[in-house]
Design an enzyme around this catalytic site. Structure first.
Site, PDB file in Angstrom:
ATOM      1  N   ARG A  61       0.824  -1.219   0.000  1.00  0.00           N
ATOM      2  CA  ARG A  61       0.000   0.000   0.000  1.00  0.00           C
ATOM      3  C   ARG A  61       0.859   1.270   0.000  1.00  0.00           C
ATOM      4  O   ARG A  61       0.493   2.278  -0.630  1.00  0.00           O
ATOM      5  CB  ARG A  61      -0.936  -0.012   1.212  1.00  0.00           C
ATOM      6  CG  ARG A  61      -1.910   1.147   1.221  1.00  0.00           C
ATOM      7  CD  ARG A  61      -3.030   0.887   2.216  1.00  0.00           C
ATOM      8  NE  ARG A  61      -4.030   1.945   2.202  1.00  0.00           N
ATOM      9  CZ  ARG A  61      -4.317   2.695   3.256  1.00  0.00           C
ATOM     10  NH1 ARG A  61      -3.675   2.508   4.406  1.00  0.00           N
ATOM     11  NH2 ARG A  61      -5.231   3.630   3.164  1.00  0.00           N
ATOM     12  N   HIS A  65       0.350   4.494  -2.484  1.00  0.00           N
ATOM     13  CA  HIS A  65       0.133   5.862  -2.001  1.00  0.00           C
ATOM     14  C   HIS A  65       1.299   6.776  -2.365  1.00  0.00           C
ATOM     15  O   HIS A  65       1.119   7.987  -2.474  1.00  0.00           O
ATOM     16  CB  HIS A  65      -0.116   5.860  -0.492  1.00  0.00           C
ATOM     17  CG  HIS A  65      -1.505   5.431  -0.134  1.00  0.00           C
ATOM     18  ND1 HIS A  65      -2.154   5.842   1.014  1.00  0.00           N
ATOM     19  CD2 HIS A  65      -2.390   4.627  -0.772  1.00  0.00           C
ATOM     20  CE1 HIS A  65      -3.372   5.300   1.053  1.00  0.00           C
ATOM     21  NE2 HIS A  65      -3.531   4.553  -0.013  1.00  0.00           N
ATOM     22  N   ASN A  93      -3.781   8.787   4.612  1.00  0.00           N
ATOM     23  CA  ASN A  93      -2.575   8.229   5.235  1.00  0.00           C
ATOM     24  C   ASN A  93      -2.580   8.271   6.757  1.00  0.00           C
ATOM     25  O   ASN A  93      -2.053   7.368   7.418  1.00  0.00           O
ATOM     26  CB  ASN A  93      -1.338   8.997   4.729  1.00  0.00           C
ATOM     27  CG  ASN A  93      -1.113   8.818   3.240  1.00  0.00           C
ATOM     28  OD1 ASN A  93      -1.490   7.792   2.667  1.00  0.00           O
ATOM     29  ND2 ASN A  93      -0.515   9.819   2.604  1.00  0.00           N
ATOM     30  N   HIS A 192      -6.341  -5.810  -2.521  1.00  0.00           N
ATOM     31  CA  HIS A 192      -7.183  -5.962  -1.323  1.00  0.00           C
ATOM     32  C   HIS A 192      -7.495  -7.429  -1.017  1.00  0.00           C
ATOM     33  O   HIS A 192      -8.356  -7.710  -0.207  1.00  0.00           O
ATOM     34  CB  HIS A 192      -8.474  -5.144  -1.466  1.00  0.00           C
ATOM     35  CG  HIS A 192      -8.254  -3.667  -1.359  1.00  0.00           C
ATOM     36  ND1 HIS A 192      -9.259  -2.747  -1.450  1.00  0.00           N
ATOM     37  CD2 HIS A 192      -7.116  -2.943  -1.158  1.00  0.00           C
ATOM     38  CE1 HIS A 192      -8.767  -1.519  -1.326  1.00  0.00           C
ATOM     39  NE2 HIS A 192      -7.467  -1.606  -1.158  1.00  0.00           N
TER      40      HIS A 192
HETATM   41  C1  HEM Z   1      -9.166   1.364  -6.082  1.00  0.00           C
HETATM   42  C2  HEM Z   1      -9.092   2.287  -5.170  1.00  0.00           C
HETATM   43  C3  HEM Z   1      -8.651   2.007  -3.759  1.00  0.00           C
HETATM   44  C4  HEM Z   1      -9.276   2.430  -2.634  1.00  0.00           C
HETATM   45  C5  HEM Z   1     -10.551   3.265  -2.563  1.00  0.00           C
HETATM   46  C6  HEM Z   1      -8.537   1.921  -1.519  1.00  0.00           C
HETATM   47  C7  HEM Z   1      -8.845   2.152  -0.196  1.00  0.00           C
HETATM   48  C8  HEM Z   1      -8.268   1.497   0.881  1.00  0.00           C
HETATM   49  C9  HEM Z   1      -8.672   1.647   2.244  1.00  0.00           C
HETATM   50  C10 HEM Z   1      -9.754   2.590   2.754  1.00  0.00           C
HETATM   51  C11 HEM Z   1      -7.908   0.805   2.988  1.00  0.00           C
HETATM   52  C12 HEM Z   1      -7.979   0.615   4.507  1.00  0.00           C
HETATM   53  C13 HEM Z   1      -7.187   1.697   5.197  1.00  0.00           C
HETATM   54  C14 HEM Z   1      -7.540   1.819   6.670  1.00  0.00           C
HETATM   55  O1  HEM Z   1      -8.661   1.477   7.029  1.00  0.00           O
HETATM   56  O2  HEM Z   1      -6.688   2.280   7.440  1.00  0.00           O
HETATM   57  C15 HEM Z   1      -7.019   0.129   2.099  1.00  0.00           C
HETATM   58  C16 HEM Z   1      -6.096  -0.806   2.475  1.00  0.00           C
HETATM   59  C17 HEM Z   1      -5.196  -1.392   1.612  1.00  0.00           C
HETATM   60  N1  HEM Z   1      -5.008  -1.064   0.281  1.00  0.00           N
HETATM   61 FE1  HEM Z   1      -6.256   0.020  -0.864  1.00  0.00          FE
HETATM   62  N2  HEM Z   1      -7.475   1.195  -1.986  1.00  0.00           N
HETATM   63  C18 HEM Z   1      -7.501   1.228  -3.349  1.00  0.00           C
HETATM   64  C19 HEM Z   1      -6.571   0.674  -4.203  1.00  0.00           C
HETATM   65  C20 HEM Z   1      -5.435   0.002  -3.789  1.00  0.00           C
HETATM   66  C21 HEM Z   1      -4.339  -0.367  -4.639  1.00  0.00           C
HETATM   67  C22 HEM Z   1      -4.225  -0.009  -6.124  1.00  0.00           C
HETATM   68  C23 HEM Z   1      -3.453  -1.041  -3.857  1.00  0.00           C
HETATM   69  C24 HEM Z   1      -2.108  -1.619  -4.233  1.00  0.00           C
HETATM   70  C25 HEM Z   1      -1.780  -2.005  -5.449  1.00  0.00           C
HETATM   71  C26 HEM Z   1      -4.010  -1.114  -2.533  1.00  0.00           C
HETATM   72  C27 HEM Z   1      -3.460  -1.794  -1.473  1.00  0.00           C
HETATM   73  C28 HEM Z   1      -4.009  -1.843  -0.205  1.00  0.00           C
HETATM   74  C29 HEM Z   1      -3.556  -2.755   0.817  1.00  0.00           C
HETATM   75  C30 HEM Z   1      -2.518  -3.842   0.638  1.00  0.00           C
HETATM   76  C31 HEM Z   1      -4.284  -2.452   1.984  1.00  0.00           C
HETATM   77  C32 HEM Z   1      -4.118  -3.084   3.379  1.00  0.00           C
HETATM   78  C33 HEM Z   1      -2.997  -2.361   4.106  1.00  0.00           C
HETATM   79  C34 HEM Z   1      -2.688  -2.860   5.503  1.00  0.00           C
HETATM   80  O3  HEM Z   1      -3.255  -3.847   5.967  1.00  0.00           O
HETATM   81  O4  HEM Z   1      -1.841  -2.209   6.156  1.00  0.00           O
HETATM   82  N3  HEM Z   1      -5.193  -0.446  -2.520  1.00  0.00           N
HETATM   83  N4  HEM Z   1      -7.233   0.578   0.821  1.00  0.00           N
END
Ligand code: HEM
Length: 319
Positions: A61, A65, A93, A192
């Site tokens: 992630r 970002h 973030n 995800h």
């Molecule tokens: C398509 C639009 C996307 C949205 C709206 C989105 C939104 C989010 C949100 C809201 C979270 C949870 C954050 C939290 O609650 O603190 C999250 C977690 C995550 N996102 Fe996305 N995301 C998107 C695309 C992506 C992309 C393109 C990647 C990587 C290629 C990605 C990788 C991750 C990962 C791996 C997590 C888990 C992180 C952790 O457990 O520390 N996301 N994302």
């Protein structure tokens, strides 16, 4: 043709070549200056994930970002100071992105092997790939040669990273703004399949939306109080079955209306991306191939190369 004219044309050709090649990344950029960079990064990522499996998700992630805000230039890694506003406190973030200590540990290890050679931006790109591989996902050759920014953009982090309340049109246009297609967006969202999200980011979906499996909604409600402000940081897995394994379960969840975020379920909600989601349910290989394509395209977003930017000594501050 006169010898002078042909020399002149040859020179122009060389200049043009130099102009384009300085703006390009390659998989061999460190092959003579720091051939050990890949094993150095991998060993630190491996031990970080062995200590805490979620860290692989967190590192992946970080790369996303970083790349969505002024390109893959490690701008996300810069700490705020009294005279510098970075990206870490921006809404997507703040209290959410994690893994900076692991990036620091990688940088320390890499600096020992090759001082002043490898950028923090490239470290992020390599560590993201290693995280995916270690958790069971596809492998690919990472293009490198990025340099680190001396600036960051708080407003960019707020405006360019899609929020989980996004609908399909908004998701598509935020990715398009980065030169990524809707197809790339759907494939990259498969990230995800690993990691966790906070209640504050899925509350509205599990309480208010109707395109959600009702027993799944109840399960997630039980860990996420309805009233905003209470339990905001309670965590739930983005992939309910296997949040530490990189496979195609994310898409299987979407088809059974078990996407955790509103934005996740938007990818399978009767619209243009339904068929792509279905294709990844049928073929993990198709997902892996498109995910790799998407990661390479994302890694290409406006890098600093040549004499632009710098190789930071410490990823948290400019030299
Ligand atoms: C398509 C639009 C996307 C949205 C709206 C989105 C939104 C989010 C949100 C809201 C979270 C949870 C954050 C939290 O609650 O603190 C999250 C977690 C995550 N996102 Fe996305 N995301 C998107 C695309 C992506 C992309 C393109 C990647 C990587 C290629 C990605 C990788 C991750 C990962 C791996 C997590 C888990 C992180 C952790 O457990 O520390 N996301 N994302």
């Amino acid at each position: 043709m006169a010898a002078g004219a042909s020399r002149c044309i040859a020179l122009l050709f060389l200049l043009a070549l130099a102009g384009t090649s300085s703006a390009q990344l390659s998989t061999s950029f460190y092959s003579s200056s720091c051939p050990g960079v890949y094993s150095a990064v991998k060993s630190v990522v491996k031990s970080a994930i062995a200590k805490e499996k979620r860290m692989g998700a967190s590192i992946l992630r970080l790369f996303f970002h970083d790349c969505f805000v002024q390109g893959c230039d490690a701008s996300l890694l810069l700490d705020d100071t009294s005279s510098f506003q970075g990206e870490k406190m921006a809404t997507p973030n703040n209290g959410s992105v994690r893994g900076f200590e692991v990036i620091d540990a990688i940088k320390t290890t890499v600096e020992k092997a090759c001082p002043g050679i490898v950028s923090c931006a490239d470290i992020l790109a390599i560590a993201a790939r290693d995280s995916v591989v270690i958790l069971g996902g596809p492998n690919w050759n990472v293009k490198v040669g990025r340099r680190d920014s001396t600036t960051a953009s708080f407003s960019g982090a707020n405006n360019k990273i899609p929020p989980p309340t996004s609908g399909l049109a908004n998701l598509t246009s935020l990715f398009a703004a980065q030169g990524l297609s809707q197809k790339d967006m759907v494939a990259l969202s498969g990230a995800h399949t690993i990691g966790l999200a906070r209640c504050t980011n899925f509350r509205a979906h599990v309480y208010n939306d109707t395109n959600i499996n009702s027993s799944f909604a109840k399960t997630r409600q039980s860990g996420c109080p309805k009233t905003s402000g209470s339990g905001d940081n309670n965590l739930a897995p983005l992939d309910l079955q296997t949040p530490t394994v990189f496979e195609n379960n994310y898409y299987k969840n979407l088809v059974s209306k078990k996407g955790l975020l509103h934005s996740d379920q938007e990818l399978f909600n009767g619209g243009a991306t339904d068929s792509q989601v279905q294709s990844y349910v049928s073929s993990q290989n198709a997902f892996f191939a498109d995910f790799v394509t998407g990661m390479i395209k994302m890694g290409d977003i406006s890098p600093l190369t040549g004499s632009n930017g710098q190789i930071r000594k410490n990823c948290r501050r400019v030299n």
